[in-house]
Design an enzyme around this catalytic site. Structure first.
Site, PDB file in Angstrom:
ATOM      1  CG  MET A  70      -1.896  -1.188   1.190  1.00  0.00           C
ATOM      2  SD  MET A  70      -3.411  -0.898   2.087  1.00  0.00           S
ATOM      3  CE  MET A  70      -2.788  -0.614   3.708  1.00  0.00           C
ATOM      4  N   GLY A  71       2.155   1.101  -0.363  1.00  0.00           N
ATOM      5  CA  GLY A  71       3.020   2.273  -0.437  1.00  0.00           C
ATOM      6  C   GLY A  71       3.555   2.681   0.924  1.00  0.00           C
ATOM      7  CB  SER A  98       3.069   2.381   6.295  1.00  0.00           C
ATOM      8  OG  SER A  98       3.689   1.502   5.383  1.00  0.00           O
ATOM      9  NE  ARG A  99      -2.870   1.443   9.864  1.00  0.00           N
ATOM     10  CZ  ARG A  99      -3.235   0.453   9.035  1.00  0.00           C
ATOM     11  NH1 ARG A  99      -2.522  -0.650   8.971  1.00  0.00           N
ATOM     12  NH2 ARG A  99      -4.314   0.576   8.282  1.00  0.00           N
ATOM     13  CD  GLN A 153      -6.000  -3.718   2.720  1.00  0.00           C
ATOM     14  OE1 GLN A 153      -5.878  -4.220   1.612  1.00  0.00           O
ATOM     15  NE2 GLN A 153      -5.024  -3.752   3.617  1.00  0.00           N
ATOM     16  CG  HIS A 155       7.033  -2.073   2.099  1.00  0.00           C
ATOM     17  ND1 HIS A 155       6.945  -0.965   2.899  1.00  0.00           N
ATOM     18  CD2 HIS A 155       5.804  -2.633   2.106  1.00  0.00           C
ATOM     19  CE1 HIS A 155       5.711  -0.843   3.374  1.00  0.00           C
ATOM     20  NE2 HIS A 155       4.994  -1.852   2.906  1.00  0.00           N
TER      21      HIS A 155
HETATM   22  P1  AMP Z   1       1.566  -2.902   3.532  1.00  0.00           P
HETATM   23  O1  AMP Z   1       2.101  -1.921   2.557  1.00  0.00           O
HETATM   24  O2  AMP Z   1       1.696  -2.465   4.960  1.00  0.00           O
HETATM   25  O3  AMP Z   1       0.204  -3.425   3.158  1.00  0.00           O
HETATM   26  O4  AMP Z   1       2.533  -4.153   3.457  1.00  0.00           O
HETATM   27  C1  AMP Z   1       2.883  -4.732   2.231  1.00  0.00           C
HETATM   28  C2  AMP Z   1       3.665  -5.987   2.497  1.00  0.00           C
HETATM   29  O5  AMP Z   1       4.834  -5.656   3.245  1.00  0.00           O
HETATM   30  C3  AMP Z   1       2.888  -7.023   3.334  1.00  0.00           C
HETATM   31  O6  AMP Z   1       3.155  -8.314   2.825  1.00  0.00           O
HETATM   32  C4  AMP Z   1       3.473  -6.843   4.702  1.00  0.00           C
HETATM   33  O7  AMP Z   1       3.409  -8.014   5.497  1.00  0.00           O
HETATM   34  C5  AMP Z   1       4.913  -6.504   4.372  1.00  0.00           C
HETATM   35  N1  AMP Z   1       5.561  -5.810   5.486  1.00  0.00           N
HETATM   36  C6  AMP Z   1       5.118  -4.704   6.129  1.00  0.00           C
HETATM   37  N2  AMP Z   1       5.947  -4.386   7.147  1.00  0.00           N
HETATM   38  C7  AMP Z   1       6.927  -5.319   7.149  1.00  0.00           C
HETATM   39  C8  AMP Z   1       8.084  -5.548   7.962  1.00  0.00           C
HETATM   40  N3  AMP Z   1       8.386  -4.757   8.981  1.00  0.00           N
HETATM   41  N4  AMP Z   1       8.866  -6.616   7.671  1.00  0.00           N
HETATM   42  C9  AMP Z   1       8.565  -7.431   6.626  1.00  0.00           C
HETATM   43  N5  AMP Z   1       7.488  -7.265   5.821  1.00  0.00           N
HETATM   44  C10 AMP Z   1       6.683  -6.228   6.082  1.00  0.00           C
END
Ligand code: AMP
Length: 280
Positions: free
Chosen positions: A30-31, A186-187, A61, A37
């Site tokens: 989601m950027g 990201s949060r 979602q 990432h």
């Molecule tokens: P998001 O952009 O938060 O929806 O995450 C996109 C992908 O990145 C998802 O598969 C998450 O599980 C992964 N992700 C987010 N944070 C982490 C992290 N700290 N370590 C590894 N993968 C992550």
């Protein structure tokens, strides 16, 4: 690095690359990209010839009360990170193209998605499975890479791929953490310095739970009591759940079996919802 916004162009590019025998790796995001990432991107690069990162803040979602509007959108920063990590294509479709006004089809997994985050976010995983199914149809990946940080999401996607016979390998990358153990997210940028300090307690609590299990404690109650005690030392933290579940189906276990389960935690840190987990 190519940036593609059109669904048709993404689909035809992937079909043409596949016909040349190239393996396609997809990292759905989601950027607001960070090192978590980036490690998924590195995994995708190892496993495929063409690495594609999708960037789409998926409205289905989020519940109406959640942070869809505030969710950080930082395309320039994201493109720079992708470029630095050797991404071949960034796919960044518009919301209107993904969900036109007439949109009415959803994909729902009904067991793995129902516990843990599924209780407090009832439609969340339906949004996740729907967007991932759509991205899989558009990007046609051979490998899709997800992060262990969202363990329930990984399990739900694994079940969807399996149940719907999608010809996709699921790769799961380990959680990347800050120095004090806080999972990168990201949060995290929503946190004030004081909240950020307390956020470190989540990994501390998980690590203490794991160390009990490593020392032979099999009682779920005993481990969860330890985890909740540590989380309770911050007056800002409110536990949404702290559970020990099996890794595949995300169902509560009666007894800890090493290698088969994880401790999963979600909590509010004031108004910020954070999740994390640790494998036992
Ligand atoms: P998001 O952009 O938060 O929806 O995450 C996109 C992908 O990145 C998802 O598969 C998450 O599980 C992964 N992700 C987010 N944070 C982490 C992290 N700290 N370590 C590894 N993968 C992550």
């Amino acid at each position: 690095m190519q940036v593609i916004r059109s669904i048709n162009e993404m689909q035809s590019t992937s079909i043409s690359n596949r016909s040349k025998g190239q393996l396609i790796g997809l990292v759905p995001t989601m950027g607001a990209l960070h090192e978590g990432h980036a490690s998924l991107i590195d995994t995708a690069k190892e496993k495929s010839d063409i690495t594609i990162v999708s960037i789409f803040v998926n409205p289905t979602q989020f519940a109406p009360s959640e942070d869809f509007q505030q969710y950080p959108r930082e395309l320039e920063h994201d493109l720079a990170l992708c470029e630095k990590h050797g991404v071949d294509i960034v796919f960044a479709p518009s919301e209107e193209d993904i969900y036109p006004k007439s949109y009415s089809t959803f994909v729902e997994e009904n067991v793995v998605s129902k516990g843990l985050c599924g209780i407090s976010r009832p439609n969340h995983f339906r949004g996740v499975t729907t967007i991932c199914a759509k991205l899989f149809n558009i990007v046609r990946p051979d490998v899709a890479v997800f992060g262990q940080k969202d363990a329930q999401q990984c399990a739900v996607i694994r079940k969807m791929i399996d149940d719907l016979q999608m010809p996709i390998e699921l790769a799961i990358s380990p959680t990347i953490r800050e120095e004090d153990g806080l999972a990168k997210s990201s949060r995290n940028q929503y946190l004030t310095p004081e909240q950020r300090k307390d956020a470190g307690l989540i990994f501390k609590a998980l690590s203490e739970g794991k160390s009990l299990a490593d020392n032979g404690v099999q009682s779920v109650d005993r481990i969860i009591a330890e985890v909740t005690h540590t989380l309770g030392t911050s007056r800002r933290l409110r536990i949404i759940y702290a559970s020990i579940v099996d890794k595949m189906m995300m169902q509560p276990v009666k007894e800890v079996k090493s290698g088969e389960c994880l401790i999963a935690v979600a909590c509010w840190l004031d108004q910020v919802r954070l999740i994390d987990n640790i494998e036992l």
